[in-house]
Design an enzyme around this catalytic site. Structure first.
Site, PDB file in Angstrom:
ATOM      1  N   LYS A 488     -30.355 -34.314 -73.670  1.00 33.29           N
ATOM      2  CA  LYS A 488     -30.816 -35.706 -73.676  1.00 33.29           C
ATOM      3  C   LYS A 488     -32.242 -35.784 -74.225  1.00 33.29           C
ATOM      4  CE  LYS A 488     -32.119 -35.049 -68.874  1.00 33.29           C
ATOM      5  NZ  LYS A 488     -31.576 -35.025 -67.520  1.00 33.29           N
ATOM      6  N   TYR A 712     -65.767 -41.490 -79.366  1.00 33.04           N
ATOM      7  CA  TYR A 712     -65.860 -42.838 -78.804  1.00 33.04           C
ATOM      8  C   TYR A 712     -66.590 -42.866 -77.468  1.00 33.04           C
ATOM      9  CZ  TYR A 712     -62.398 -44.746 -82.070  1.00 33.04           C
ATOM     10  OH  TYR A 712     -61.734 -45.182 -83.177  1.00 33.04           O
ATOM     11  N   MET A 761     -56.870 -41.459 -81.184  1.00 37.34           N
ATOM     12  CA  MET A 761     -55.454 -41.707 -81.437  1.00 37.34           C
ATOM     13  C   MET A 761     -54.829 -40.577 -82.267  1.00 37.34           C
ATOM     14  SD  MET A 761     -53.605 -45.016 -83.140  1.00 37.34           S
ATOM     15  CE  MET A 761     -54.332 -46.208 -82.045  1.00 37.34           C
TER      16      MET A 761
HETATM   17  C1  LIG Z   1     -31.620 -33.989 -66.770  1.00 38.85           C
HETATM   18  C2  LIG Z   1     -30.527 -33.695 -65.857  1.00 38.85           C
HETATM   19  C3  LIG Z   1     -30.199 -32.368 -65.501  1.00 38.85           C
HETATM   20  C4  LIG Z   1     -31.032 -31.181 -65.919  1.00 38.85           C
HETATM   21  O1  LIG Z   1     -32.191 -31.090 -65.124  1.00 38.85           O
HETATM   22  P1  LIG Z   1     -33.184 -29.857 -65.307  1.00 38.85           P
HETATM   23  O2  LIG Z   1     -34.145 -29.983 -64.196  1.00 38.85           O
HETATM   24  O3  LIG Z   1     -33.824 -30.029 -66.626  1.00 38.85           O
HETATM   25  O4  LIG Z   1     -32.353 -28.655 -65.237  1.00 38.85           O
HETATM   26  C5  LIG Z   1     -29.072 -32.146 -64.747  1.00 38.85           C
HETATM   27  N1  LIG Z   1     -28.298 -33.184 -64.337  1.00 38.85           N
HETATM   28  C6  LIG Z   1     -28.598 -34.466 -64.621  1.00 38.85           C
HETATM   29  C7  LIG Z   1     -27.708 -35.539 -64.119  1.00 38.85           C
HETATM   30  C8  LIG Z   1     -29.717 -34.768 -65.382  1.00 38.85           C
HETATM   31  O5  LIG Z   1     -30.013 -36.048 -65.669  1.00 38.85           O
END
Ligand SMILES: *Cc1c(COP(=O)(O)O)cnc(C)c1O
Length: 818
Positions: A488, A712, A761
């Site tokens: 993801k 800055y 930035m």
């Molecule tokens: C992101 C996620 C994981 C993985 O988590 P990690 O801590 O990166 O291993 C597992 N299950 C679900 C539902 C997630 O959203």
């Protein structure tokens, strides 16, 4: 080439099927088969994989000959031939040993903890003008890699150079037989694989077994342990060092900013040269090479001339995003047949696109006629379905019909200059381009215009390290446990399709993404693994359906919407993943909704439950172990009820990364691996490899007087006269503003440089007063091997996840394998 009958005799096998075929290639990996008719496939069983499971895959690609160790269903492979042996790795080694014995040429065997591959590649560069050399590809130095390397020896070769690596006692006896070196090199003895041995001395004695029959061992006598053990074992040596009595003694050695100046004495003669390097390891490697050249009888003037030209070896192949949606694999450092083969294999495996183009210069290979050479190259290209060849050089052009005859589109240029002039007309678009050529052709000019010259900040991903981390987690799983990898948020920031490709190659079972769009882009890039979508929005159901993505169903609302969709399309048994909330309180059905859910599932045959899962809230924290157990118990009882009622099996999973190492009993049928493969162990138990590295460069350097301020709001107060460097990274790239004013730092020239003033930035200023020789253009590490991402996260009061996913997409991504 050997007939199957000969092979069967050599390895003491029992043959079933026609034994008259001739074998040219050996394979242990069904994903890397290019000439199936002439390939013999070895089904090898390791802790994590059984090669017999890939026989069908190989057979479907046209392989007809197999080495096996257990009975299989022969009837489905009617026209194939099987040789049964006791152990297929042993058989592979026996075959290689036999093959090695056919050659009466000098063979160099290289062992040691570090530097084996570099010494091998440098020797190749130094000796190539005088010998036709066969050497181990990449770092093929294992029980399987060595025999595969030896198998490449052919009648043209005049010298062999092979690496041997071991991780536990007794492995070297076998490698010694296979390589049977006439000259040995012991690079050095460090800590690698210490855990496999009683102590260093035992490890060294094991490594020295490689040289027990060898005529001479090259080693450095300044290492006392080496000196002692070698002497004890009465091994004939050719030694170098500062120690008295070495064959080549170091008279003087001096490091300067432009390299290392070395004076040696050999046979009472003084020999002086300058190496381009100043780090100890490179000097050591170069001196091993020097001694080898002396032993092989090269003239000292020639050795000196060549050794001064040694440069660090780009051993890694990497690919980069390039113009017009292209990808570029740049391997323009050398051009011989074996490195071309490796690069083409890499192209084949990593190709992000259907279209593949090779830009290839003249090839230099002694001992084989040009006709034979280019015929072979044309075969290599056509086997790997290369669509277009762009050739550069006056020789390759003479053989262009070889390529045209095999259906490859060919465009020819005499010089790199001509190519550059015609660049626009070649309209590179949506293709993966391999750039392969000898140094003399200056292909870096080609690489330069093909690369997207966005800006100088890059996020590098080491795909080999990622694979190693995956293996590490795999080794923690019980056999048969499936792995879903979370890719993801663009693979936790490092790359979506690029990472998924590697995972697919390594045969994980599932991928998971957050949104449908992410899944669609993986499919477009050729990912065919099953993919779970955690947040399937109803407006994207049709896209999901079209691309075979599987939804996570976490509420009745989404369940009913999806049933409605499936009905409207007359879909039956769409695979879904049901999520329960057992304590995270984010997404998921609750326990008291179980009965109603079961009713729906039984009623609607539109859906089929592929898996049931839940998510742990504190799997990384030992102080909350009881909460984790409570979540797991609730989950188990939910699963049991479900299974009883819906009467078909499904996959159960609850573990994320931290739970895999901390709660092994929660592995169930599958685990969901996330941040761990990217190199961050939130449970702090494993030594993972660093996968992602954020780097930038220095845009300007200036002296700032005491009392002045930097940046800055004038927050960066200069206390004493200072040297300030401006780096091309800012908060827009993901270098957080919390790191301003000395809180954060960057790494360059082996040292840390604190941030001075506020982060801007697009730019950040660092104090480099204490660091020598800093120059505009120098590379700076933001996080990676020297500054761990965990540390950066801590300084920003956050977690590595947020830092990783916060790297702006404008930062160029580079991927490489070692
Ligand atoms: C992101 C996620 C994981 C993985 O988590 P990690 O801590 O990166 O291993 C597992 N299950 C679900 C539902 C997630 O959203």
């Amino acid at each position: 080439m050997y007939s199957l009958k000969q092979i069967s005799n050599i390895i003491n096998g029992t043959i079933l099927g026609s034994d008259s075929t001739y074998i040219k290639y050996l394979s242990i990996d069904s994903r890397k088969i290019f000439f199936p008719q002439e390939t013999l496939f070895f089904a090898i069983i390791t802790d994590h994989r059984d090669g017999h499971n890939f026989i069908q895959d190989a057979y479907e690609q046209g392989v007809k000959n197999f080495i096996i160790t257990k009975p299989i269903n022969f009837s489905i492979y009617a026209d194939a031939c099987f040789i049964t042996v006791g152990n297929s790795i042993t058989a592979l080694q026996q075959l290689a040993t036999h093959h090695r014995q056919q050659f009466k040429i000098p063979v160099i065997g290289i062992s040691g903890s570090n530097g084996k591959t570099i010494v091998k590649e440098w020797l190749n560069q130094l000796l190539e003008p005088d010998f036709n050399i066969c050497r181990s590809p990449k770092s093929y130095n294992s029980q399987v890699g060595v025999p595969l390397s030896i198998w490449q020896l052919n009648k043209h070769n005049q010298l062999g150079i092979f690496e041997a690596g071991i991780s536990k006692p007794d492995e070297m006896d076998t490698l010694e037989k296979v390589i049977s070196p006439t000259i040995g090199i012991l690079t050095n003895i460090g800590s690698a694989h210490d855990e496999g041995f009683k102590n260093r001395e035992q490890k060294l004695s094991e490594k020295l077994k490689l040289f027990k029959q060898g005529q001479t061992l090259i080693c450095c006598f300044d290492d006392e342990l080496v000196n002692k053990v070698v002497t004890q074992n009465s091994i004939k040596t050719f030694s170098w060092g500062k120690t008295n009595g070495c064959d080549v003694s170091i008279v003087h050695i001096e490091k300067q900013s432009d390299g290392t100046y070395i004076d040696l004495e050999y046979n009472k003669e003084r020999i002086s040269f300058k190496l381009f390097f100043s780090d100890e390891a490179s000097v050591e490697n170069a001196l091993h090479c020097f001694c080898t050249c002396i032993l092989l009888g090269l003239k000292k003037e020639i050795i000196v001339e060549r050794i001064q030209k040694l440069r660090s070896i780009e051993m890694r192949l990497e690919w980069k995003k390039a113009i017009n949606n292209c990808y570029l694999i740049d391997d323009s450092y050398n051009n011989d047949l074996s490195s071309l083969t490796i690069a083409l294999d890499y192209l084949q495996q990593q190709s992000q696109t259907v279209k593949k183009t090779v830009i290839l210069t003249d090839i230099f290979q002694s001992g084989i006629s040009d006709t034979e050479l280019y015929n072979h190259v044309a075969d290599l290209l056509s086997q790997r379905k290369i669509g277009r060849l762009i050739s550069i050089g006056n020789t390759i052009i003479l053989y262009k019909h070889f390529f045209i005859d095999r259906g490859i589109e060919v465009i020819t240029f005499n010089t790199t200059e001509n190519f550059l002039q015609a660049f626009e007309s070649l309209s590179f678009k949506d293709e993966t381009i391999l750039l392969k050529g000898a140094r003399a052709f200056e292909l870096e000019r080609v690489a330069h215009i093909l690369e997207q010259q966005a800006h100088h900040t890059i996020l590098e991903t080491n795909l080999s390290a990622l694979t190693d981390n995956l293996k590490k987690y795999r080794s923690l799983l019980k056999p048969g446990t499936k792995i879903m990898v979370m890719v993801k948020a663009f693979g936790y920031g490092s790359g979506g399709a690029e990472i998924a490709k590697v995972l697919q190659f390594n045969k994980v079972d599932y991928l998971a993404v957050a949104y449908v769009d992410e899944g669609v882009s993986l499919r477009r890039a050729g990912i065919h693994l099953p993919i779970m979508v955690m947040n399937p929005e109803p407006s994207a159901f049709n896209l999901m359906d079209e691309h075979n993505l599987e939804p996570e169903i976490f509420s009745f609302e989404i369940l009913n919407a999806f049933i409605h969709y499936c009905k409207s399309k007359a879909i039956k048994e769409f695979p879904i993943h049901i999520k329960f909330d057992t304590g995270m309180h984010r997404l998921g059905f609750e326990f008291n909704e179980l009965d109603a859910l079961i009713k729906s599932l039984l009623l609607y045959e539109e859906l089929k439950v592929k898996s049931v899962f839940s998510h742990l809230a504190v799997s990384d924290d030992p102080t909350h172990n009881s909460y984790t157990h409570q979540q797991a118990e609730l989950f188990t009882s939910i699963c049991n009820t479900l299974e009883e009622k819906i009467s078909y099996p499904f996959i159960r999973h609850i573990s994320n990364t931290a739970a895999i190492s901390r709660h092994p009993h929660l592995q169930l049928d599958m685990v969901r691996l996330g941040i761990g493969i990217y190199g961050v162990d939130t449970a702090n138990q494993l030594s993972l490899r660093v996968v992602t590295m954020l780097k930038s460069t220095i845009a300007q350097i200036r002296f700032v007087k005491a009392g002045e301020t930097v940046g800055y709001s004038r927050k960066g107060i200069v206390i004493k006269d200072s040297l300030i460097a401006t780096v091309r990274i800012g908060y827009a790239d993901g270098f957080r503003r919390q790191l301003s004013n000395g809180k954060g730092y960057m790494y360059l020239h082996g040292q840390l440089a604190p941030v001075i003033g506020n982060v801007c930035m697009d730019m950040t200023m660092i104090d480099v007063t204490h660091i020598k020789n800093v120059q505009v253009g120098d590379e700076v590490e933001i996080f990676g091997k020297h500054i761990h991402i965990e540390k950066v996260a801590e300084l920003c009061n956050t977690i590595p996840y947020e830092i990783m996913t916060g790297i702006n997409q404008r930062v160029k991504r580079i991927f490489f394998e070692e």
